[in-house]
Design a protein around this motif. Structure first.
Motif, PDB file in Angstrom:
ATOM      1  N   TYR A 193      -5.569   7.667  -1.189  1.00  0.00           N
ATOM      2  CA  TYR A 193      -4.859   8.260  -2.070  1.00  0.00           C
ATOM      3  C   TYR A 193      -3.630   7.702  -2.502  1.00  0.00           C
ATOM      4  O   TYR A 193      -2.780   8.134  -2.814  1.00  0.00           O
ATOM      5  CB  TYR A 193      -4.452   9.728  -1.859  1.00  0.00           C
ATOM      6  N   LYS A 194      -3.414   6.297  -2.384  1.00  0.00           N
ATOM      7  CA  LYS A 194      -2.515   5.311  -2.631  1.00  0.00           C
ATOM      8  C   LYS A 194      -2.899   4.359  -3.516  1.00  0.00           C
ATOM      9  O   LYS A 194      -4.166   3.883  -3.836  1.00  0.00           O
ATOM     10  CB  LYS A 194      -2.160   4.488  -1.223  1.00  0.00           C
ATOM     11  N   VAL A 224       0.684  -1.247   0.005  1.00  0.00           N
ATOM     12  CA  VAL A 224      -0.009  -0.045  -0.067  1.00  0.00           C
ATOM     13  C   VAL A 224       0.993   1.406  -0.044  1.00  0.00           C
ATOM     14  O   VAL A 224       1.508   1.487   0.764  1.00  0.00           O
ATOM     15  CB  VAL A 224      -1.042  -0.015   1.197  1.00  0.00           C
ATOM     16  N   GLY A 225       0.796   1.657  -1.192  1.00  0.00           N
ATOM     17  CA  GLY A 225       1.846   3.079  -1.198  1.00  0.00           C
ATOM     18  C   GLY A 225       3.314   2.843  -0.758  1.00  0.00           C
ATOM     19  O   GLY A 225       3.876   3.799   0.000  1.00  0.00           O
ATOM     20  N   LEU A 232      -2.796   5.327   6.261  1.00  0.00           N
ATOM     21  CA  LEU A 232      -1.912   5.020   5.003  1.00  0.00           C
ATOM     22  C   LEU A 232      -2.617   4.765   3.853  1.00  0.00           C
ATOM     23  O   LEU A 232      -2.149   4.483   2.641  1.00  0.00           O
ATOM     24  CB  LEU A 232      -1.264   3.506   5.557  1.00  0.00           C
ATOM     25  N   TYR A 233      -3.910   4.497   3.750  1.00  0.00           N
ATOM     26  CA  TYR A 233      -4.745   3.788   2.833  1.00  0.00           C
ATOM     27  C   TYR A 233      -5.167   4.813   1.906  1.00  0.00           C
ATOM     28  O   TYR A 233      -5.043   4.598   0.621  1.00  0.00           O
ATOM     29  CB  TYR A 233      -5.947   2.988   3.547  1.00  0.00           C
ATOM     30  N   SER A 265     -12.423   2.403  -3.411  1.00  0.00           N
ATOM     31  CA  SER A 265     -11.287   2.366  -4.150  1.00  0.00           C
ATOM     32  C   SER A 265     -12.079   1.359  -5.412  1.00  0.00           C
ATOM     33  O   SER A 265     -13.191   1.140  -5.129  1.00  0.00           O
ATOM     34  CB  SER A 265      -9.947   1.478  -3.974  1.00  0.00           C
ATOM     35  N   LYS A 314       4.233   0.635   1.196  1.00  0.00           N
ATOM     36  CA  LYS A 314       4.398   0.059   2.562  1.00  0.00           C
ATOM     37  C   LYS A 314       3.963  -1.390   2.634  1.00  0.00           C
ATOM     38  O   LYS A 314       3.089  -1.782   2.057  1.00  0.00           O
ATOM     39  CB  LYS A 314       3.503   0.559   3.658  1.00  0.00           C
ATOM     40  N   TYR A 323      -6.721   1.587  -6.657  1.00  0.00           N
ATOM     41  CA  TYR A 323      -6.419   2.976  -6.294  1.00  0.00           C
ATOM     42  C   TYR A 323      -7.080   3.389  -5.289  1.00  0.00           C
ATOM     43  O   TYR A 323      -8.517   3.446  -5.679  1.00  0.00           O
ATOM     44  CB  TYR A 323      -6.195   3.813  -7.470  1.00  0.00           C
TER      45      TYR A 323
END
Length: 177
Positions: free
Chosen positions: A165-166, A48-49, A162-163, A127, A51, A148
């Motif tokens: 816009y990734k 995720v991005g 974290l989630y 998403s 990570k 996305y």
């Protein structure tokens, strides 16, 4: 001691390569998506991005074209920062529900290969995902998916973390029941 570790490492690789080569050589009549009787569990790696983490999920077929399911993601990357006031486990995890449209029938794909896409709504983001599955047999297969995360949903912006816009990339195994 180091030679023993290297031998076990290479032996494991050889065993995995042999398994996949043998699986590919055998003619398979397993379907990657089997319509309303399809039930799958999946487990895999997720990113995720940038990570790293793990993903666990379940999917149930509705008809030859649609399925619904749920998935849980947990980021286990050591570089993830969170406030001392917030539980790290909550910051790094997300539970989502999705609806997939399967393209195996419309595109006349082989029975053991499926492409799918659909919306995902979770506790922290909304998403759209797309992915592919390949089954090696009646019970076992692999998948890869990308999505996305457009924007935060139920969580406040400061704890959605974290989630949103990734980009999310996942790959792993599927087990059919």
């Amino acid at each position: 001691m180091k030679q023993h570790f290297l031998f076990k490492h290479y032996a494991t690789r050889l065993l995995l390569v042999s398994f996949f080569a043998l699986s590919a050589a055998v003619q398979v009549h397993a379907q990657a998506f089997d319509g309303d009787s399809d039930r799958k569990f999946f487990l895999g790696y997720t990113n995720v991005g940038g990570k790293n983490g793990v993903e666990l999920g379940y999917e149930n077929g509705i008809n030859d074209y649609l399925s619904y399911g749920a998935k849980y993601a947990l980021i286990v990357d050591k570089s993830v920062d969170s406030d001392d006031d917030m539980p790290t486990f909550y910051d790094n995890s997300d539970l989502g529900f999705y609806l997939n449209f399967h393209l195996m029938e419309p595109l006349k794909l082989p029975d053991n290969f499926d492409i799918y896409m659909g919306p995902v709504i979770s506790l922290k983001t909304m998403s759209f995902q797309t992915g592919a599955r390949y089954n090696f047999g009646e019970l076992f297969g692999v998948y890869a998916s990308a999505q996305y995360n457009f924007f935060p949903t139920l969580a406040r912006r400061e704890i959605s973390g974290l989630y949103p816009y990734k980009f999310v990339f996942s790959a792993g195994i599927t087990l059919s029941f």
